[in-house]
Design an enzyme around this catalytic site. Sequence first.
Site, PDB file in Angstrom:
ATOM      1  N   HIS A 117      20.305  43.583   6.396  1.00 54.01           N
ATOM      2  CA  HIS A 117      21.082  44.533   5.584  1.00 54.01           C
ATOM      3  C   HIS A 117      22.492  43.983   5.326  1.00 54.01           C
ATOM      4  O   HIS A 117      22.957  43.929   4.191  1.00 54.01           O
ATOM      5  CB  HIS A 117      21.148  45.866   6.342  1.00 54.01           C
ATOM      6  CG  HIS A 117      21.935  46.947   5.675  1.00 54.01           C
ATOM      7  ND1 HIS A 117      21.341  48.015   5.053  1.00 54.01           N
ATOM      8  CD2 HIS A 117      23.278  47.135   5.544  1.00 54.01           C
ATOM      9  CE1 HIS A 117      22.278  48.806   4.561  1.00 54.01           C
ATOM     10  NE2 HIS A 117      23.469  48.295   4.842  1.00 54.01           N
ATOM     11  N   GLU A 118      23.150  43.552   6.396  1.00 58.06           N
ATOM     12  CA  GLU A 118      24.531  43.090   6.248  1.00 58.06           C
ATOM     13  C   GLU A 118      24.605  41.808   5.437  1.00 58.06           C
ATOM     14  O   GLU A 118      25.526  41.619   4.626  1.00 58.06           O
ATOM     15  CB  GLU A 118      25.182  42.892   7.622  1.00 58.06           C
ATOM     16  CG  GLU A 118      25.187  44.131   8.513  1.00 58.06           C
ATOM     17  CD  GLU A 118      25.741  45.373   7.847  1.00 58.06           C
ATOM     18  OE1 GLU A 118      26.667  45.249   7.033  1.00 58.06           O
ATOM     19  OE2 GLU A 118      25.219  46.477   8.126  1.00 58.06           O
ATOM     20  N   GLU A 129      24.893  50.756  -0.591  1.00 54.49           N
ATOM     21  CA  GLU A 129      24.100  50.970   0.625  1.00 54.49           C
ATOM     22  C   GLU A 129      22.607  51.109   0.341  1.00 54.49           C
ATOM     23  O   GLU A 129      21.771  50.642   1.112  1.00 54.49           O
ATOM     24  CB  GLU A 129      24.612  52.197   1.377  1.00 54.49           C
ATOM     25  CG  GLU A 129      26.029  52.021   1.925  1.00 54.49           C
ATOM     26  CD  GLU A 129      26.175  50.796   2.815  1.00 54.49           C
ATOM     27  OE1 GLU A 129      25.181  50.186   3.229  1.00 54.49           O
ATOM     28  OE2 GLU A 129      27.338  50.420   3.069  1.00 54.49           O
ATOM     29  N   HIS A 169      24.483  42.415   1.822  1.00 58.01           N
ATOM     30  CA  HIS A 169      25.781  42.875   1.298  1.00 58.01           C
ATOM     31  C   HIS A 169      26.691  41.713   0.891  1.00 58.01           C
ATOM     32  O   HIS A 169      27.621  41.922   0.104  1.00 58.01           O
ATOM     33  CB  HIS A 169      26.535  43.674   2.364  1.00 58.01           C
ATOM     34  CG  HIS A 169      26.219  45.133   2.405  1.00 58.01           C
ATOM     35  ND1 HIS A 169      26.203  45.936   1.301  1.00 58.01           N
ATOM     36  CD2 HIS A 169      25.949  45.952   3.460  1.00 58.01           C
ATOM     37  CE1 HIS A 169      25.929  47.185   1.676  1.00 58.01           C
ATOM     38  NE2 HIS A 169      25.763  47.221   2.982  1.00 58.01           N
ATOM     39  N   GLY A 228      26.775  51.030  12.635  1.00 56.27           N
ATOM     40  CA  GLY A 228      25.785  50.080  13.134  1.00 56.27           C
ATOM     41  C   GLY A 228      26.327  48.674  13.010  1.00 56.27           C
ATOM     42  O   GLY A 228      26.280  47.880  13.940  1.00 56.27           O
ATOM     43  N   ALA A 229      26.872  48.375  11.824  1.00 53.42           N
ATOM     44  CA  ALA A 229      27.439  47.064  11.554  1.00 53.42           C
ATOM     45  C   ALA A 229      28.297  47.165  10.304  1.00 53.42           C
ATOM     46  O   ALA A 229      28.255  48.173   9.606  1.00 53.42           O
ATOM     47  CB  ALA A 229      26.332  46.036  11.338  1.00 53.42           C
ATOM     48  N   GLU A 275      36.254  49.642   6.269  1.00 48.91           N
ATOM     49  CA  GLU A 275      35.596  50.526   5.315  1.00 48.91           C
ATOM     50  C   GLU A 275      35.572  51.954   5.877  1.00 48.91           C
ATOM     51  O   GLU A 275      35.267  52.130   7.053  1.00 48.91           O
ATOM     52  CB  GLU A 275      34.162  50.085   5.045  1.00 48.91           C
ATOM     53  CG  GLU A 275      33.585  50.802   3.832  1.00 48.91           C
ATOM     54  CD  GLU A 275      32.168  50.362   3.466  1.00 48.91           C
ATOM     55  OE1 GLU A 275      31.485  49.760   4.318  1.00 48.91           O
ATOM     56  OE2 GLU A 275      31.755  50.640   2.340  1.00 48.91           O
ATOM     57  N   GLU A 301      29.817  44.820   6.873  1.00 49.55           N
ATOM     58  CA  GLU A 301      29.570  43.600   6.098  1.00 49.55           C
ATOM     59  C   GLU A 301      30.834  42.851   5.700  1.00 49.55           C
ATOM     60  O   GLU A 301      30.922  42.345   4.585  1.00 49.55           O
ATOM     61  CB  GLU A 301      28.765  43.960   4.842  1.00 49.55           C
ATOM     62  CG  GLU A 301      29.513  44.840   3.812  1.00 49.55           C
ATOM     63  CD  GLU A 301      29.273  46.333   3.969  1.00 49.55           C
ATOM     64  OE1 GLU A 301      28.965  46.765   5.094  1.00 49.55           O
ATOM     65  OE2 GLU A 301      29.409  47.052   2.977  1.00 49.55           O
ATOM     66  N   ASN A 302      31.814  42.710   6.594  1.00 45.98           N
ATOM     67  CA  ASN A 302      32.985  41.894   6.274  1.00 45.98           C
ATOM     68  C   ASN A 302      32.507  40.511   5.839  1.00 45.98           C
ATOM     69  O   ASN A 302      31.690  39.904   6.523  1.00 45.98           O
ATOM     70  CB  ASN A 302      33.879  41.739   7.496  1.00 45.98           C
ATOM     71  CG  ASN A 302      34.080  43.051   8.227  1.00 45.98           C
ATOM     72  OD1 ASN A 302      34.601  43.989   7.662  1.00 45.98           O
ATOM     73  ND2 ASN A 302      33.624  43.117   9.468  1.00 45.98           N
TER      74      ASN A 302
HETATM   75 ZN   LIG Z   1      25.434  48.722   4.428  1.00 46.17          ZN
END
Ligand SMILES: [Zn+2]
Length: 834
Positions: A302-303, A325, A306, A266-267, A133, A269-270
């Site tokens: 959060h991830e 987001e 997603h 930070g991370a 991304e 979301e695959n």
């Molecule tokens: Zn996110």
Amino acid sequence: MALDPYRLPTTVTPAHYELAIAPDLKTCRFEGTTAITVTVHQPVREIVLNAVELDLHSAVLTDASGSHQEATITLDEDLERATLTFPAALATGEGHLTITSTGTINDRLRGFYRSTFIDGDGVERVIATTQFESTDARRAFPCWDEPEHKATFRVSLLVPTGLLGLSNTSAVEERPTEGGTWVEFDTTMKMSTYLVAFVVGPLVTTDPVDVDGVPLRVACVPGRERLSAFALEIGAHALRFLADYFAIPYPSDKLDLVALPDFAFGAMENLGCVTFRETALLVDPDHAARIELERVADVVAHEIAHMWFGDLVTMKWWNGIWLNEAFATFMELTTVHAFRPEWERWVSFSTERAVAMVTDGLASTRPIEYEVVSPDDAEGMFDVLTYQKGGAVLRMLETYLGAAHFRDGIRLYLDRHRYGNTETTDLWDAIEDACGEPVRAIMDSWIFQGGHPVVSVSSSERGVVLKQQRFRYTPDPADADQLWQIPALLRRVSGQHGRVLLSGTSTTVGLSGEGPAVVNAGGWGVYRTRYASALFADLLAHLDDLDALERFNLLSDTWAEVLAGQVGVDGFLDLVMLLGRERDPSVWEVALDGLGACYRALPDPSGLSEWVRELIRPVFDSLGWVPAPDEPDSVARLRGLLAQALGTIAEDDKVQVQARALHAEGTAPPDLLAAVVTIIAWTGDTEDYDMFWSKIRGATTPQDEVRYLFRLPTFPSADLLLRTLDASLDGIRAQNGAFIIASSLGHRSAGPTAWGWLTQHWDDTLLRLPDNSRGRMLEGIVRLTSPEMVETVTSFLETHPLANARKQVAQLTERQRVNAAFVARHAGALAARF
Ligand SMILES: [Zn+2]
């Protein structure tokens, strides 16, 4: 007709990809075969798709009748596209396109890149991993790299012997070959290219935890598995909580949470293979501060949110990234609140929202949703307005509509659009259908215009009079026409509640009962409140009757009015003096934020230091150094916050001595450790500085490492600051460089020295740091408030533009001017008072 340079033609579209990727971790090269099932909609001779930094060797299309055509390939590196030109027109219908390619596993933390670490034997090891991304899948394999071109993916990886291979789904087949094994992963759901992931390296995984049939694991470098239990606990909670909230099962067959030593964000979301920087996933709960646990819980929640919101239902184009987001931020807080209600996560979010409102009070703010044309524009969307303001606006809507109505709308939206792509308005329509309120009209006013209003409050015989206008640090008459549909909640401090949609310039609300009216009751509205002076005085007499968030807003709004030149700095300081009974850490945080700005505005801040000491010391003494066994989490956080203020800007030598003693004995409780380390740095010499480096190198958890690393720019000496800055180019991981440079620019005395360093090392810095961190790197300029520095910084950034951070640079230089105006306006009054 010219082709749109950023949107691919849709004459041929993908349905399914079979990817075979063979990485060589020694040479950092990889070979790829990309077999794509496509639909040819028109009998064209050309297929245009995305590819960059790849060598494409062959492209063959086989049509439904079985006949082959080989294409000639041209690459346009600027547009990041490959054009495949075939000898004859393609037959319409289904076709199979096979492209072979090679590429480099790069050092840029994007596309297919390498991350390294030193193993237990002192040997450097390499992990090959992906970050796609927004538009970097095209650096790993040729593809239709736009979110709307959803397809299914079946990935195969050549995994060298002894290493681990991971992708979005479970491995279904393994075929040993020379030097390794071809591992084939199951076909994914229909999804966008930016969600594909593959990782090959010397990683280990925990045993899977079964979460209602979904195997959940953590993958990390060997030896760090012991730091995974907390991530698994919040991960399992989030999977269950969110499947229930959305009323849709988790949309893949397994979930791996993968900690990587080098990671630009930070991370990410695959689907089924979420990647993290280590501090956001691995933690030792017995020795971590609450805020460090909170960070892991936040990011994991959060991830996982997603997986549904973003992965299952995806924005049509990058202008919709904000909703992706903002909603994940909203769900992260909702999920963590359910996980640990005692953390009061929704209250502490107020400090993050406040950061967004600072940017949003500028002329150079932007609408939450704005036009995105190029990949650079998309990168500029990952900012506080997308995450924090967007999340706060959703929270405002939820509190106005009621949580159940809001959730029903979300369920309807996800159900209507699963496996599909949406525009923002599809969400408002679904919530409107679920609750019957004019959600689309309300939200359009918050999403498609920048800024936020200030609501002026006065009283008349008929009730409470509310008037709105745009809030700006630099008021501009041109704002007069700008209006919001403000979903306002009101109450009397005695308890009677009211609710009004303020859509015009003003309205009057009848509100029965006694005591002063609280506008923005509960504190969730994304607007500021300006009370008539008699009403304000009345409210201050009832501070104890206000919620923490309402008190937070009183301070935050007053400080904003000081920066805007509407209230004198004494007005803020007098308010801070009323905090003797205040025990909420977020309220103290906003107070200390303003006090920090006053401290920096004074050439000699010693008088202010004494004043702050006298203000805070009794509050801190009431908490004591030693945590009580059953004290609330908020007390532990407040203790750390106040200790740090005392040991730094308040120059409390007793606290400074005690901090050093606790550190030397190794007895600081986890929630005090960050404060202790900061205080030592604030007063530190070269010996302390060297001790910090040995702590960084010997750290056994990611939190230990950054606790010392990120405080290096706090040491008072300008020489040490230059050593720290040099290390940001060589000596620390590139992923952390922007934080170090930003803090250095904000140094309490040597910020201009740091700026000089940055201008001398500008090209090297841009080359080394991840592209997405350029705006963050400059955040410290807002503290360079002398007229000369304002001039110097502005002219340098004008001649050295950053294409992917244009908006952030404009915002940061404007904030610098707002802060400079504050110093010019109030330094005299501050010097007179202190
Ligand atoms: Zn996110």
